[in-house]
Write a protein that holds these residues in place. Structure first.
Motif, short mmCIF file in Angstrom:
data_model
loop_
_atom_site.label_atom_id
_atom_site.label_comp_id
_atom_site.label_asym_id
_atom_site.label_seq_id
_atom_site.Cartn_x
_atom_site.Cartn_y
_atom_site.Cartn_z
N GLY A 1 -11.52 -11.02 -43.99
CA GLY A 1 -10.43 -11.24 -44.93
C GLY A 1 -9.12 -11.50 -44.21
N ILE A 2 -8.85 -10.76 -43.14
CA ILE A 2 -7.63 -10.95 -42.35
C ILE A 2 -7.66 -12.32 -41.68
CG2 ILE A 2 -6.28 -10.10 -40.40
CD1 ILE A 2 -7.43 -7.29 -41.03
N TYR A 3 -8.83 -12.69 -41.14
CA TYR A 3 -8.96 -13.98 -40.44
C TYR A 3 -8.74 -15.15 -41.41
CZ TYR A 3 -10.91 -17.80 -37.73
OH TYR A 3 -11.08 -19.00 -37.06
N LEU A 4 -9.40 -15.10 -42.56
CA LEU A 4 -9.26 -16.19 -43.52
C LEU A 4 -7.83 -16.30 -44.03
CD1 LEU A 4 -12.56 -15.78 -45.59
CD2 LEU A 4 -12.04 -17.58 -43.93
N SER A 5 -7.20 -15.17 -44.26
CA SER A 5 -5.80 -15.18 -44.71
C SER A 5 -4.91 -15.82 -43.65
CB SER A 5 -5.33 -13.75 -45.00
OG SER A 5 -6.09 -13.17 -46.03
N SER A 6 -5.13 -15.46 -42.39
CA SER A 6 -4.34 -16.03 -41.30
C SER A 6 -4.56 -17.53 -41.19
CB SER A 6 -4.72 -15.36 -39.97
OG SER A 6 -4.53 -13.97 -40.03
N GLN A 7 -5.81 -17.95 -41.37
CA GLN A 7 -6.15 -19.35 -41.25
C GLN A 7 -5.39 -20.19 -42.28
OE1 GLN A 7 -8.06 -20.28 -38.80
NE2 GLN A 7 -8.53 -22.42 -39.26
N LEU A 8 -5.20 -19.63 -43.47
CA LEU A 8 -4.53 -20.37 -44.54
C LEU A 8 -3.01 -20.22 -44.50
CD1 LEU A 8 -6.93 -19.55 -47.51
CD2 LEU A 8 -6.71 -21.72 -46.30
N LEU A 9 -2.53 -19.10 -43.95
CA LEU A 9 -1.09 -18.83 -44.00
C LEU A 9 -0.33 -19.27 -42.76
CD1 LEU A 9 -1.15 -15.18 -45.44
CD2 LEU A 9 -0.32 -17.22 -46.63
N VAL A 10 -0.98 -19.21 -41.61
CA VAL A 10 -0.23 -19.28 -40.35
C VAL A 10 -0.51 -20.55 -39.57
CG1 VAL A 10 0.20 -18.11 -38.16
CG2 VAL A 10 -0.28 -16.75 -40.20
N LYS A 11 0.56 -21.23 -39.20
CA LYS A 11 0.52 -22.31 -38.21
C LYS A 11 1.34 -21.86 -37.00
CE LYS A 11 -1.84 -25.09 -40.85
NZ LYS A 11 -3.26 -25.34 -40.56
N GLU A 12 1.34 -22.68 -35.97
CA GLU A 12 1.99 -22.29 -34.72
C GLU A 12 3.46 -21.93 -34.93
OE1 GLU A 12 2.34 -23.82 -30.09
OE2 GLU A 12 1.41 -25.09 -31.61
N ASN A 13 3.82 -20.75 -34.41
CA ASN A 13 5.18 -20.20 -34.44
C ASN A 13 5.64 -19.71 -35.81
OD1 ASN A 13 5.71 -20.49 -31.67
ND2 ASN A 13 6.22 -22.66 -31.96
N ASP A 14 4.75 -19.71 -36.80
CA ASP A 14 5.09 -19.05 -38.06
C ASP A 14 5.24 -17.55 -37.80
OD1 ASP A 14 5.17 -21.29 -39.62
OD2 ASP A 14 3.12 -21.10 -40.37
#
Length: 496
Positions: A202-215
């Motif tokens: 769940g943490i990984y999938l959330s990060s994948q959708l929310l975070v790009k470089e330097n966010d």
């Protein structure tokens, strides 16, 4: 002539067919260049005589090797190792070894040192400190096994054996809606639920959708290290804020929000990981208001909601979320046993749909039969009964553990008795370091574990989590005894 009779060894008692054994050994000889390209092979009759096997076995083997392209049959000339086979480049070994181990790749690849895992010592003499895991000996295996067998035996379960949706088993999602709405005060429908293989997914999938470089992702100065590592893996910038007796400092968060745009805040609001403190009501409301005002996501990891000893469970942030800012993550792994990789991600429908699509890259779907088993386990009240049973046991273990910790080690460390969870946040006296403790502990067959992960912000707090739930009373005494002699050894070394 090549010594086929002494080189090829066939096992008549093997489950593998004789012709396949012969084929595999001939291929091995070809690859090692002991039978180089264009080598003429014995006739099927001669090789059968040499190996004392039926001629049909050799014929079947040769036919198999022709189909694979290793050998070729030339009319009126015989059977040969294929002339166009290139020689296989191999490492030079001083001698051949049986069961050669491939330890190093023959190609380059990328690694991440932050993911390196220290293997726990498995010798029965050793004891290992963990950061708070359930006692797997209390797992209701019989009940789960009976339920699994009953479900697997149904004709209707055949439909579950094929490919399914990446959202997870439909019935488990329905059961979780009812269960989480009743126990967590949520107000969700099935469209808000994605079944995962534990909280980490769940943490990984959330990060994948929310975070790009330097966010920017904001976390506590002390925080769940696996979450930090996941955000860093997605090239996020981590901003650390203070954690005190009331949880993460939302005033510091507001200051950051006024200066920079942030994408997410990760929080373990119920029992902060690792310190075990609870996020206060005032800060909960403040955090939700900040999320609405500054348009960021709150990733709420509710990893041990069920374990409370001094009060009723505190409802999660997700239960108060009226602006759809919270991604709520949980699992049954901590509650039942880590081996059962079933968790959930609760979020707005559009986010859940996107997360389900993203999941295809790493995991086509979950284990439908296991998910149906846990759906029944929850629906029938077995999960609640299990929680009530282990809650009493863990509460008793917490009391014994904290009493002994205070009695035997108070001159070396300090701690607060946790109101819930399965671990104690223990702060070491500044005269010592966990590096020193780790070195001495090995003399007493005690594995301290990766103590560095508790201070990724480098705040020098000198504290770690020590779990108590997975040890019975006898093991608690033994653990504290080993820790006591370790600390006395550290003290003695300093006085020399």
């Amino acid at each position: 002539m090549f010594p086929y009779k002494t080189t090829i060894q066939l096992d008549r008692n093997s489950n593998q067919a004789m012709y396949i054994q012969l084929s595999n050994q001939l291929i091995s000889l070809i690859k090692k260049n002991k039978l180089p390209p264009n080598t003429k092979l014995p006739s099927s009759r001669l090789l059968a005589e040499l190996l004392a096997i039926h001629r049909k076995t050799v014929v079947a083997s040769y036919e198999d090797l022709v189909l694979q392209g290793w050998i070729e049959t030339i009319p009126q000339k015989g059977t040969f190792v294929h002339q166009n086979l290139p020689e296989l480049d191999q490492q030079n070994f001083l001698k051949e070894t049986k069961g050669f181990q491939k330890e190093q790749a023959g190609f380059s690849f990328y690694t991440d040192a932050t993911l390196e895992e220290k293997l726990l010592k498995k010798n029965h003499q050793w004891m290992a400190i963990n950061d708070g895991i359930s006692d797997v000996r209390l797992t209701p295996l019989n009940e789960l096994a009976r339920t699994y067998r009953r479900i697997a035996g149904k004709k209707s379960s055949i439909d579950e054996l094929s490919y399914g949706t990446t959202l997870g088993n439909d019935y488990l999602r329905t059961v979780l809606v009812d269960y989480l709405n009743k126990t967590r005060g949520l107000n969700i429908t099935k469209e808000n639920v994605l079944i995962t293989r534990g909280s980490q997914m769940g943490i990984y999938l959330s990060s994948q959708l929310l975070v790009k470089e330097n966010d920017i992702v904001v976390v506590g100065e002390t925080n769940y290290s696996a979450a930090n590592t996941t955000f860093l893996h997605h090239n996020a910038q981590l901003k650390f804020i203070e954690v005190d007796a009331c949880g993460i400092n939302t005033q510091q968060l507001e200051t950051i929000c006024k200066q920079q745009s942030i994408k997410a805040v990760y929080v373990t609001s119920h029992h902060h990981h690792p310190t075990t403190v609870t996020l206060s009501a005032e800060r909960r409301i403040h955090l939700l208001n900040l999320a609405k005002k500054y348009n960021f996501a709150i990733i709420e990891d509710d990893y041990d909601y069920d374990f409370n000893y001094s009060h009723s469970p505190i409802l999660p942030l997700a239960s108060h979320d009226v602006n759809s800012n919270v991604i709520y993550i949980g699992s049954v792994c901590k509650t039942v046993a880590p081996v059962f990789r079933i968790g959930y991600l609760i979020a707005p429908k559009d986010f859940v749909t996107a997360a389900a699509h993203e999941r295809r890259y790493i995991d086509r779907q979950g284990d439908a039969l296991l998910e149906l088993t846990f759906a029944s386990f929850i629906k029938n009240g077995d999960l609640d009964r299990h929680i009530k049973k282990v809650l009493k046991i863990y509460k008793n273990r917490r009391a014994i553990f904290c009493e002994l910790l205070q009695e035997k080690l108070s001159e070396y460390l300090t701690f607060e008795i946790p109101k819930g969870g399965m671990a104690v946040w223990v702060q070491l006296d500044k005269r010592y370091s966990w590096k020193e403790v780790q070195k001495q502990a090995e003399n007493y067959y005690l594995d301290i574990g990766s103590w560095q992960r508790y201070d990724m912000a480098n705040s020098k707090h000198n504290a770690i989590r020590i779990g108590f739930a997975s040890y019975n009373e006898k093991e608690i005494f033994e653990l504290i005894t080993r820790l006591e002699v370790t600390m006395k050894a550290c003290e003695q070394e300093k006085s020399v």
